[in-house]
Motif scaffolding. Sequence first.
Motif, PDB file in Angstrom:
ATOM      1  N   TYR A 190      47.409  38.418  42.529  1.00  0.00           N
ATOM      2  CA  TYR A 190      47.485  39.878  42.540  1.00  0.00           C
ATOM      3  C   TYR A 190      48.736  40.298  43.312  1.00  0.00           C
ATOM      4  CZ  TYR A 190      46.127  44.700  43.544  1.00  0.00           C
ATOM      5  OH  TYR A 190      46.096  46.061  43.644  1.00  0.00           O
ATOM      6  N   PRO A 191      49.484  41.285  42.872  1.00  0.00           N
ATOM      7  CA  PRO A 191      49.234  42.193  41.741  1.00  0.00           C
ATOM      8  C   PRO A 191      49.914  41.789  40.436  1.00  0.00           C
ATOM      9  CG  PRO A 191      50.989  43.078  43.075  1.00  0.00           C
ATOM     10  CD  PRO A 191      50.597  41.776  43.714  1.00  0.00           C
ATOM     11  N   GLU A 192      50.492  40.581  40.388  1.00  0.00           N
ATOM     12  CA  GLU A 192      51.197  40.193  39.164  1.00  0.00           C
ATOM     13  C   GLU A 192      50.269  40.169  37.950  1.00  0.00           C
ATOM     14  OE1 GLU A 192      51.410  38.712  41.990  1.00  0.00           O
ATOM     15  OE2 GLU A 192      53.524  38.673  42.618  1.00  0.00           O
ATOM     16  N   ASN A 193      49.018  39.743  38.151  1.00  0.00           N
ATOM     17  CA  ASN A 193      48.090  39.633  37.020  1.00  0.00           C
ATOM     18  C   ASN A 193      47.068  40.769  37.015  1.00  0.00           C
ATOM     19  OD1 ASN A 193      46.726  38.846  39.296  1.00  0.00           O
ATOM     20  ND2 ASN A 193      45.555  37.238  38.267  1.00  0.00           N
ATOM     21  N   ARG A 194      47.488  41.948  37.414  1.00  0.00           N
ATOM     22  CA  ARG A 194      46.569  43.084  37.502  1.00  0.00           C
ATOM     23  C   ARG A 194      45.928  43.403  36.154  1.00  0.00           C
ATOM     24  NH1 ARG A 194      49.012  48.543  39.784  1.00  0.00           N
ATOM     25  NH2 ARG A 194      48.941  47.339  41.722  1.00  0.00           N
ATOM     26  N   ASP A 195      46.663  43.238  35.078  1.00  0.00           N
ATOM     27  CA  ASP A 195      46.149  43.626  33.760  1.00  0.00           C
ATOM     28  C   ASP A 195      45.072  42.682  33.235  1.00  0.00           C
ATOM     29  OD1 ASP A 195      47.888  45.753  33.785  1.00  0.00           O
ATOM     30  OD2 ASP A 195      49.485  44.647  32.753  1.00  0.00           O
ATOM     31  N   ASN A 196      45.068  41.451  33.665  1.00  0.00           N
ATOM     32  CA  ASN A 196      44.092  40.487  33.140  1.00  0.00           C
ATOM     33  C   ASN A 196      43.301  39.799  34.250  1.00  0.00           C
ATOM     34  OD1 ASN A 196      46.169  39.016  34.181  1.00  0.00           O
ATOM     35  ND2 ASN A 196      46.537  37.758  32.356  1.00  0.00           N
ATOM     36  N   MET A 197      43.046  40.527  35.319  1.00  0.00           N
ATOM     37  CA  MET A 197      42.260  39.956  36.420  1.00  0.00           C
ATOM     38  C   MET A 197      40.798  39.818  36.013  1.00  0.00           C
ATOM     39  SD  MET A 197      43.617  41.681  39.949  1.00  0.00           S
ATOM     40  CE  MET A 197      42.297  40.884  40.832  1.00  0.00           C
TER      41      MET A 197
ATOM     42  N   GLU B 229      43.470  34.662  42.638  1.00  0.00           N
ATOM     43  CA  GLU B 229      44.150  35.574  41.722  1.00  0.00           C
ATOM     44  C   GLU B 229      45.547  35.886  42.258  1.00  0.00           C
ATOM     45  OE1 GLU B 229      43.076  36.523  38.904  1.00  0.00           O
ATOM     46  OE2 GLU B 229      40.923  36.092  38.950  1.00  0.00           O
TER      47      GLU B 229
ATOM     48  N   GLU C 173      40.636  48.965  43.678  1.00  0.00           N
ATOM     49  CA  GLU C 173      41.880  49.591  44.145  1.00  0.00           C
ATOM     50  C   GLU C 173      41.595  51.012  44.621  1.00  0.00           C
ATOM     51  OE1 GLU C 173      44.398  49.088  40.723  1.00  0.00           O
ATOM     52  OE2 GLU C 173      45.350  47.338  41.623  1.00  0.00           O
TER      53      GLU C 173
ATOM     54  N   ASP D 136      36.022  48.607  40.413  1.00  0.00           N
ATOM     55  CA  ASP D 136      37.418  49.022  40.584  1.00  0.00           C
ATOM     56  C   ASP D 136      37.745  49.032  42.077  1.00  0.00           C
ATOM     57  OD1 ASP D 136      39.939  50.028  40.398  1.00  0.00           O
ATOM     58  OD2 ASP D 136      39.321  52.064  39.844  1.00  0.00           O
TER      59      ASP D 136
END
Length: 282
Positions: free
Chosen positions: A38-45, A36, A132, A130
């Motif tokens: 991350y964190p660029e694709n945080r919304d669709n992980m 993944e 994070e 979750d």
Amino acid sequence: MGSIKDYFSSLGSGVASLIKGMQVTGKEFVTPKITERYPENRDNMNISQRFRAVLELKYDQDGNHRCIACGTCERNCPNGTISIESKMVETWDGKKKKKLDKYIYDLGSCTFCQLCVTTCPTDALDFSNDFEQAVFSRAKLVKQLNYLPEKPEPEPTPEQRAKLEAEKAAKAAAAKAAAAGPAVELDEKALKAIEAAAGDPEKQAKLRAAFEKAARLKAEKAAAAKAAAAAPAVELDDKARKALEAAAGDPEKQAKIRAALEKAARLKAEKAAANNDTENKN
């Protein structure tokens, strides 16, 4: 000659091994990537639902949880991660009920073993994925899971209220009837105990009923002993009379001995009568 043969044999094995390794490496070039960004694709992980990140208390759409503060999860936690504080509340029917006050969970010491989730009798817990949960202080890892305000106890329906009033009236009538007068004569000690509970009619009625029951049993036992000691139902021998005289200071014991001796004498007489009948027939 043998050394040349061994050389080419080992060379062939090396080339075959190299080709096999290149096949594995080449296969990875066309395999879909699972890393993944991350964190660029945080919304669709895509995070697995089985991933255990933090313990949560399940809430329904109305904001209610199913925790009954039984303490099962707290007892089963191997690290002491969970601490439950409960309180007693009174329901509409006057009964006491234990409710959850605070559900404290220390994420920093949790091993994510899921024993709390699997042993919960009401299925009130679950692990969220979750992940994070990074903080700058360990104190912030201690969470209170019941974060929503507790809702008040539901009001009784008219039918429930009527039933409660009827039960109260029945109890009051029973207490009044029990306190009206003693069914049997009570001793001074019992009467004083009943008078001491004058401020609590229900307690007074219970005490009176208990003392009356004890007095009634005592009177029945004394009457039975007196009846048994009045006169022997069958003729007793000298040995039996001496045993009765030895227990003269204890009427109850004397009555028991008399009953046992009379029973033995009666059985002996019946056996003798049966033997006589048999001899007469012969």
